[in-house]
Design a protein around this motif. Structure first.
Motif, PDB file in Angstrom:
ATOM      1  N   ALA A   1       0.853  -1.187   0.000  1.00 13.85           N
ATOM      2  CA  ALA A   1       0.000   0.000   0.000  1.00 13.85           C
ATOM      3  C   ALA A   1       0.886   1.233   0.000  1.00 13.85           C
ATOM      4  O   ALA A   1       1.814   1.338   0.796  1.00 13.85           O
ATOM      5  CB  ALA A   1      -0.914   0.002   1.223  1.00 13.85           C
ATOM      6  N   VAL A   2       0.629   2.134  -0.954  1.00 11.55           N
ATOM      7  CA  VAL A   2       1.411   3.365  -1.057  1.00 11.55           C
ATOM      8  C   VAL A   2       0.452   4.539  -1.189  1.00 11.55           C
ATOM      9  O   VAL A   2      -0.518   4.481  -1.943  1.00 11.55           O
ATOM     10  CB  VAL A   2       2.342   3.342  -2.291  1.00 11.55           C
ATOM     11  CG1 VAL A   2       3.179   4.610  -2.347  1.00 11.55           C
ATOM     12  CG2 VAL A   2       3.236   2.128  -2.284  1.00 11.55           C
TER      13      VAL A   2
ATOM     14  N   LYS B   1       7.930   1.316  -9.154  1.00  8.62           N
ATOM     15  CA  LYS B   1       8.949   2.153  -8.523  1.00  8.62           C
ATOM     16  C   LYS B   1       9.164   1.737  -7.074  1.00  8.62           C
ATOM     17  O   LYS B   1      10.287   1.767  -6.578  1.00  8.62           O
ATOM     18  CB  LYS B   1       8.547   3.620  -8.616  1.00  8.62           C
ATOM     19  CG  LYS B   1       8.737   4.144 -10.020  1.00  8.62           C
ATOM     20  CD  LYS B   1       8.667   5.651 -10.065  1.00  8.62           C
ATOM     21  CE  LYS B   1       8.999   6.137 -11.465  1.00  8.62           C
ATOM     22  NZ  LYS B   1       8.161   7.263 -11.846  1.00  8.62           N
ATOM     23  N   ALA B   2       8.082   1.342  -6.386  1.00 11.74           N
ATOM     24  CA  ALA B   2       8.211   0.898  -4.999  1.00 11.74           C
ATOM     25  C   ALA B   2       9.122  -0.324  -4.934  1.00 11.74           C
ATOM     26  O   ALA B   2       9.876  -0.502  -3.986  1.00 11.74           O
ATOM     27  CB  ALA B   2       6.839   0.566  -4.423  1.00 11.74           C
ATOM     28  N   MET B   3       9.087  -1.152  -5.982  1.00  8.26           N
ATOM     29  CA  MET B   3       9.885  -2.376  -5.973  1.00  8.26           C
ATOM     30  C   MET B   3      11.369  -2.083  -5.995  1.00  8.26           C
ATOM     31  O   MET B   3      12.185  -2.949  -5.686  1.00  8.26           O
ATOM     32  CB  MET B   3       9.498  -3.251  -7.170  1.00  8.26           C
ATOM     33  CG  MET B   3       8.112  -3.851  -7.001  1.00  8.26           C
ATOM     34  SD  MET B   3       7.501  -4.570  -8.505  1.00  8.26           S
ATOM     35  CE  MET B   3       8.216  -6.167  -8.413  1.00  8.26           C
ATOM     36  N   MET B   4      11.760  -0.869  -6.390  1.00 10.58           N
ATOM     37  CA  MET B   4      13.168  -0.492  -6.329  1.00 10.58           C
ATOM     38  C   MET B   4      13.374   0.641  -5.343  1.00 10.58           C
ATOM     39  O   MET B   4      14.409   1.288  -5.353  1.00 10.58           O
ATOM     40  CB  MET B   4      13.657  -0.060  -7.708  1.00 10.58           C
ATOM     41  CG  MET B   4      13.755  -1.199  -8.678  1.00 10.58           C
ATOM     42  SD  MET B   4      14.416  -0.658 -10.244  1.00 10.58           S
ATOM     43  CE  MET B   4      16.151  -0.881  -9.987  1.00 10.58           C
TER      44      MET B   4
ATOM     45  N   SER C   1      10.059   9.012  -3.874  1.00  8.62           N
ATOM     46  CA  SER C   1      10.615   9.903  -2.868  1.00  8.62           C
ATOM     47  C   SER C   1       9.584  10.093  -1.759  1.00  8.62           C
ATOM     48  O   SER C   1       8.422  10.400  -2.016  1.00  8.62           O
ATOM     49  CB  SER C   1      11.005  11.242  -3.496  1.00  8.62           C
ATOM     50  OG  SER C   1       9.988  11.704  -4.317  1.00  8.62           O
ATOM     51  N   CYS C   2      10.033   9.870  -0.521  1.00  6.34           N
ATOM     52  CA  CYS C   2       9.162  10.006   0.639  1.00  6.34           C
ATOM     53  C   CYS C   2       9.633  11.185   1.463  1.00  6.34           C
ATOM     54  O   CYS C   2      10.763  11.129   1.926  1.00  6.34           O
ATOM     55  CB  CYS C   2       9.230   8.764   1.524  1.00  6.34           C
ATOM     56  SG  CYS C   2       8.965   7.242   0.646  1.00  6.34           S
TER      57      CYS C   2
ATOM     58  N   PRO D   1       6.661  13.066  -1.072  1.00  7.10           N
ATOM     59  CA  PRO D   1       5.245  12.953  -0.751  1.00  7.10           C
ATOM     60  C   PRO D   1       4.747  11.514  -0.617  1.00  7.10           C
ATOM     61  O   PRO D   1       3.682  11.298  -0.081  1.00  7.10           O
ATOM     62  CB  PRO D   1       4.568  13.627  -1.941  1.00  7.10           C
ATOM     63  CG  PRO D   1       5.502  13.421  -3.067  1.00  7.10           C
ATOM     64  CD  PRO D   1       6.861  13.488  -2.478  1.00  7.10           C
ATOM     65  N   ALA D   2       5.538  10.537  -1.100  1.00  9.34           N
ATOM     66  CA  ALA D   2       5.026   9.166  -1.023  1.00  9.34           C
ATOM     67  C   ALA D   2       5.192   8.622   0.389  1.00  9.34           C
ATOM     68  O   ALA D   2       6.041   9.083   1.153  1.00  9.34           O
ATOM     69  CB  ALA D   2       5.772   8.283  -2.017  1.00  9.34           C
ATOM     70  N   GLU D   3       4.374   7.649   0.729  1.00  9.39           N
ATOM     71  CA  GLU D   3       4.520   6.981   2.020  1.00  9.39           C
ATOM     72  C   GLU D   3       4.129   5.520   1.833  1.00  9.39           C
ATOM     73  O   GLU D   3       3.066   5.234   1.287  1.00  9.39           O
ATOM     74  CB  GLU D   3       3.613   7.651   3.058  1.00  9.39           C
ATOM     75  CG  GLU D   3       3.834   7.093   4.444  1.00  9.39           C
ATOM     76  CD  GLU D   3       2.764   7.531   5.436  1.00  9.39           C
ATOM     77  OE1 GLU D   3       2.001   8.463   5.134  1.00  9.39           O
ATOM     78  OE2 GLU D   3       2.692   6.912   6.512  1.00  9.39           O
ATOM     79  N   TYR D   4       5.032   4.616   2.278  1.00 10.94           N
ATOM     80  CA  TYR D   4       4.676   3.203   2.225  1.00 10.94           C
ATOM     81  C   TYR D   4       3.756   2.915   3.401  1.00 10.94           C
ATOM     82  O   TYR D   4       4.147   3.031   4.554  1.00 10.94           O
ATOM     83  CB  TYR D   4       5.940   2.339   2.303  1.00 10.94           C
ATOM     84  CG  TYR D   4       6.864   2.565   1.127  1.00 10.94           C
ATOM     85  CD1 TYR D   4       6.608   1.976  -0.100  1.00 10.94           C
ATOM     86  CD2 TYR D   4       7.974   3.393   1.242  1.00 10.94           C
ATOM     87  CE1 TYR D   4       7.445   2.192  -1.189  1.00 10.94           C
ATOM     88  CE2 TYR D   4       8.818   3.617   0.158  1.00 10.94           C
ATOM     89  CZ  TYR D   4       8.543   3.008  -1.047  1.00 10.94           C
ATOM     90  OH  TYR D   4       9.377   3.230  -2.126  1.00 10.94           O
ATOM     91  N   LYS D   5       2.516   2.557   3.118  1.00  5.41           N
ATOM     92  CA  LYS D   5       1.538   2.390   4.192  1.00  5.41           C
ATOM     93  C   LYS D   5       1.512   0.958   4.726  1.00  5.41           C
ATOM     94  O   LYS D   5       0.871   0.684   5.725  1.00  5.41           O
ATOM     95  CB  LYS D   5       0.129   2.748   3.705  1.00  5.41           C
ATOM     96  CG  LYS D   5      -0.014   4.157   3.197  1.00  5.41           C
ATOM     97  CD  LYS D   5       0.019   5.151   4.325  1.00  5.41           C
ATOM     98  CE  LYS D   5      -1.371   5.368   4.880  1.00  5.41           C
ATOM     99  NZ  LYS D   5      -1.412   6.539   5.763  1.00  5.41           N
ATOM    100  N   GLY D   6       2.143   0.055   4.040  1.00  6.16           N
ATOM    101  CA  GLY D   6       2.118  -1.311   4.549  1.00  6.16           C
ATOM    102  C   GLY D   6       2.520  -2.306   3.490  1.00  6.16           C
ATOM    103  O   GLY D   6       2.767  -1.947   2.328  1.00  6.16           O
ATOM    104  N   GLY D   7       2.607  -3.555   3.871  1.00  8.15           N
ATOM    105  CA  GLY D   7       2.938  -4.616   2.947  1.00  8.15           C
ATOM    106  C   GLY D   7       4.432  -4.848   2.879  1.00  8.15           C
ATOM    107  O   GLY D   7       5.217  -4.141   3.498  1.00  8.15           O
ATOM    108  N   GLU D   8       4.813  -5.871   2.146  1.00 10.17           N
ATOM    109  CA  GLU D   8       6.233  -6.137   1.975  1.00 10.17           C
ATOM    110  C   GLU D   8       6.529  -6.567   0.542  1.00 10.17           C
ATOM    111  O   GLU D   8       5.638  -7.006  -0.199  1.00 10.17           O
ATOM    112  CB  GLU D   8       6.714  -7.187   2.968  1.00 10.17           C
ATOM    113  CG  GLU D   8       5.793  -8.372   3.159  1.00 10.17           C
ATOM    114  CD  GLU D   8       6.256  -9.272   4.307  1.00 10.17           C
ATOM    115  OE1 GLU D   8       5.759 -10.402   4.397  1.00 10.17           O
ATOM    116  OE2 GLU D   8       7.138  -8.841   5.080  1.00 10.17           O
TER     117      GLU D   8
END
Lengths: 319, 329
Positions: free
Chosen positions: B11-12, B52-55, B59-60, B62-69
């Motif tokens: 979740a992003v 992009k999350a997979m690599m 940029s956080c 504004p992005a935020e990883y909200k969960g998951g792996e």
């Protein structure tokens, strides 16, 4: 001679040359095409082949270097002043990029009505009525008229662009890749809209695109261009069923088909890149990439020939 | 078959002035080693954000990883530090971006850009790197690689630049190649060349490929597995054959119907999907496709459908597949 005997739009030997670093760049070289009233002609080719230049010349957005454009029996290139202004009402254009072709600082109502204002076609209450009618026609809501382009999605913006083109009641519309910037599910919406508008209003389209499957679907006839030259012209069915020119064959076989069982088909992949139009190859322009190239292709420019009825091709294989 | 990368419940969100945009909302899928997996979806469905999350390229903020792996060879990418990521990016995972015109550095020769990764990750000296780079240029089909090595990106055409991009991403022989719309900006004849090249490289080097695209034709021709995304969630996944022959989710069916088939008659109107995708600022608790779905039911409005097994590896997230749903003919 009556008007009806005339083709609706005639392009005769259209040429458009540009001067680049003291060299001549032949963007469009000797293109001829007749379009009948109510017909859709597809214009297909890779980037840089001159298809947009042809489309723009046909509504006098650029001045051709040579050739003739005859619109309903009248020489379009001789039109000046009021007649030219009148022409602008009869021919319109729908642009490729719905993000760049709408002024971000104008509300939708003013964008759509700009043509009405310029040609003094409607004012006040009538202007508003006409705008609402146009928005309804392209499938937008009444309340959208006070919004600005950034509030809309790509497909909705393209609808605004179509409403703007229709505002002045044109007869002929050049659609310059109107769907290539849109998502798949939205593309079909816009194509269906263009088709139904054509039936209702008797419009004639020049449909420029590089997506052959959609072009086949919307066009009656298709002209294939390469490096400013015409390659093949045929009805859309004939072109797909039996393409004659090796370039058309390669183009068609390059379309990825959404069916995994089609994987095994023999694919013609042309090697290399499109040559620079500043130094086009001698003879046939496609010979540097052609899988069936012969000695003759280097020496002689192939003639434009009607090989089957209403199926034209420029290739030495058919002489 | 073992998996090279597995995304679990990712979740992003993006924080914007207007509020939080939930771009990816619980996405799960995996890439089997040596295969090609496609993520298909329209603009804004979250497919590029997932890639992009997979690599860890978002940029956080504004992005935020909200969960998951994201398990890459069993290790969670999202737990890695920036320094650890630098060793992975370009080395174990390569990425090809959409726009070959803007993703190369215009001030460096392409030789410099290809050798950069090799010298960093594989400790090559200049001479070794140059030899390897010239071989790579040859492999991706660039004529006269010795001369081309010292040229700048503006001296290449679009298709050639995309080949250079591929050469860069292959420089360290990554196990996984993430290709984000690699052919969208190219002409069809060039697209065919690039797709053929990717296929050939996969056969020779055994690379696993994750292909992000919106073109169903490209998917059918190149991919083994398909993941269909819509509004930040996976709506359907399965083998390419299954998805194209036996699509279950109304969105997938709609996508397939809205492209003209080669045998389609011109008089036949296309069947577009009505409406447009939902606003992810305030997603509804129900099925994201509810508003556009021809077969929507009452339950779809407020309850998110569970992922239902269709057969084999084919899953569809739709209430119509629920065992208690009435059979629709």
């Amino acid at each position: 001679m009556t008007i009806d005997a005339q083709p609706f739009m005639q392009v005769k030997g259209l040429k458009k040359y540009y001067n680049v670093q003291n060299q001549t760049l032949k963007a469009v070289d000797n293109i001829s095409l007749d379009i009948s009233e109510g017909e859709t002609v597809g214009l297909v080719g890779e980037s840089g082949c001159g298809k947009s230049t042809v489309g723009r010349a046909m509504i006098r957005l650029n001045e051709p270097t040579g050739g003739e454009l005859v619109f309903k029996g009248e020489d379009m290139l001789k039109m000046r002043g009021n007649r030219l202004k009148q022409l602008r009402r009869e021919v319109q254009m729908i642009f490729q990029d719905p993000y760049a072709s709408l002024n971000p600082r104008m509300a939708v109502e003013d964008i759509v009505a700009e043509g009405l204002d310029i040609h003094h076609l409607a004012k006040g209450k009538k202007r508003k009525e006409r705008v609402l009618e146009l928005l309804d026609l392209v499938g937008l809501d009444e309340e959208h008229r006070n919004r600005y382009p950034h509030e809309f999605s790509g497909g909705q913006r393209q609808r605004i662009g179509i409403a703007r083109a229709l505002a002045v009641n044109p007869k002929f519309i050049v659609c310059d890749e109107p769907i290539s910037a849109l998502d798949v599910s939205i593309q079909a919406q816009i194509v269906n809209l263009l088709k139904s508008l054509q039936q209702r209003m008797g419009l004639t389209y020049l449909f420029i695109a590089h997506d052959l499957s959609m072009v086949k679907y919307i066009s009656d006839r298709i002209l294939v261009m390469y490096l400013g030259n015409r390659i093949e012209l045929a009805s859309s069915e004939a072109l797909h069923a039996k393409p004659l020119h090796p370039y058309t064959q390669a183009l068609l076989s390059s379309i990825p088909i959404p069916d995994p069982n089609f994987k095994k088909r023999e694919r013609i992949v042309v090697s290399g890149d499109v040559p620079s139009p500043l130094h086009p190859p001698s003879g046939c322009v496609f010979r540097t990439r052609c899988p069936r190239v012969m000695d003759k292709c280097q020496e002689k420019v192939p003639e434009w020939k009607e090989v089957q009825s209403n199926h034209f091709v420029a290739c030495h294989l058919y002489e | 078959m073992s998996t090279i990368i597995e995304v679990k419940n990712l979740a992003v969100s993006f924080h914007t002035y207007g509020g939080e945009v939930q771009a990816v909302r619980g996405v799960s899928f995996s890439v089997p080693r040596g295969s090609t997996v496609a993520i298909v979806g329209e603009s804004g469905c979250g497919k590029s954000v997932t890639a992009k999350a997979m690599m860890q390229l978002l940029s956080c903020p504004p992005a935020e990883y909200k969960g998951g792996e994201i398990l890459f060879n069993g290790e969670d990418i999202l737990q890695k530090t920036e320094r650890q990521m630098e060793r992975i990016r370009g080395n174990e995972m390569g990425m090809i971006f959409q726009d070959p015109m803007t993703s190369l550095n215009p001030t460096l020769t392409i030789g410099r850009q290809i050798t950069e990764g090799m010298m960093k990750h594989r400790a090559f000296n200049g001479k070794e790197a140059k030899e390897e780079a010239i071989q790579l240029l040859h492999l991706v089909g660039i004529p006269q690689p010795e001369q081309r090595f010292d040229q700048y990106p503006h001296e290449f055409s679009g298709g050639m630049r995309q080949r250079v991009m591929i050469a860069i991403s292959l420089a360290c022989q990554p196990e996984l190649l993430i290709a984000d719309e690699p052919t969208t900006a190219l002409d069809v004849t060039i697209q065919a060349q690039i797709l053929q090249l990717l296929k050939k490289l996969q056969e020779e080097m055994g690379t696993s490929i994750l292909l992000i695209t919106h073109d169903l034709g490209v998917v059918a021709e190149t991919c083994d597995y398909v993941v269909v995304m819509y509004a930040g969630v996976v709506v359907e996944s399965g083998t390419a054959e299954e998805i194209f022959a036996n699509a279950q989710h109304p969105y997938t069916k709609g996508l397939l119907q809205s492209i003209p088939r080669l045998d389609q008659q011109r008089a036949q109107a296309l069947r577009p999907i009505i409406g447009s995708p939902p606003d992810l600022m305030d997603p509804s608790p129900g099925c994201p496709f509810y508003a556009r779905c021809e077969q929507a039911m009452r339950i779809c409005k407020n309850h998110h459908p569970t992922l239902e097994h269709v057969n084999g590896e084919h899953y569809s997230s739709c209430w119509l597949r629920h065992p208690m749903a009435q059979v629709v003919r």
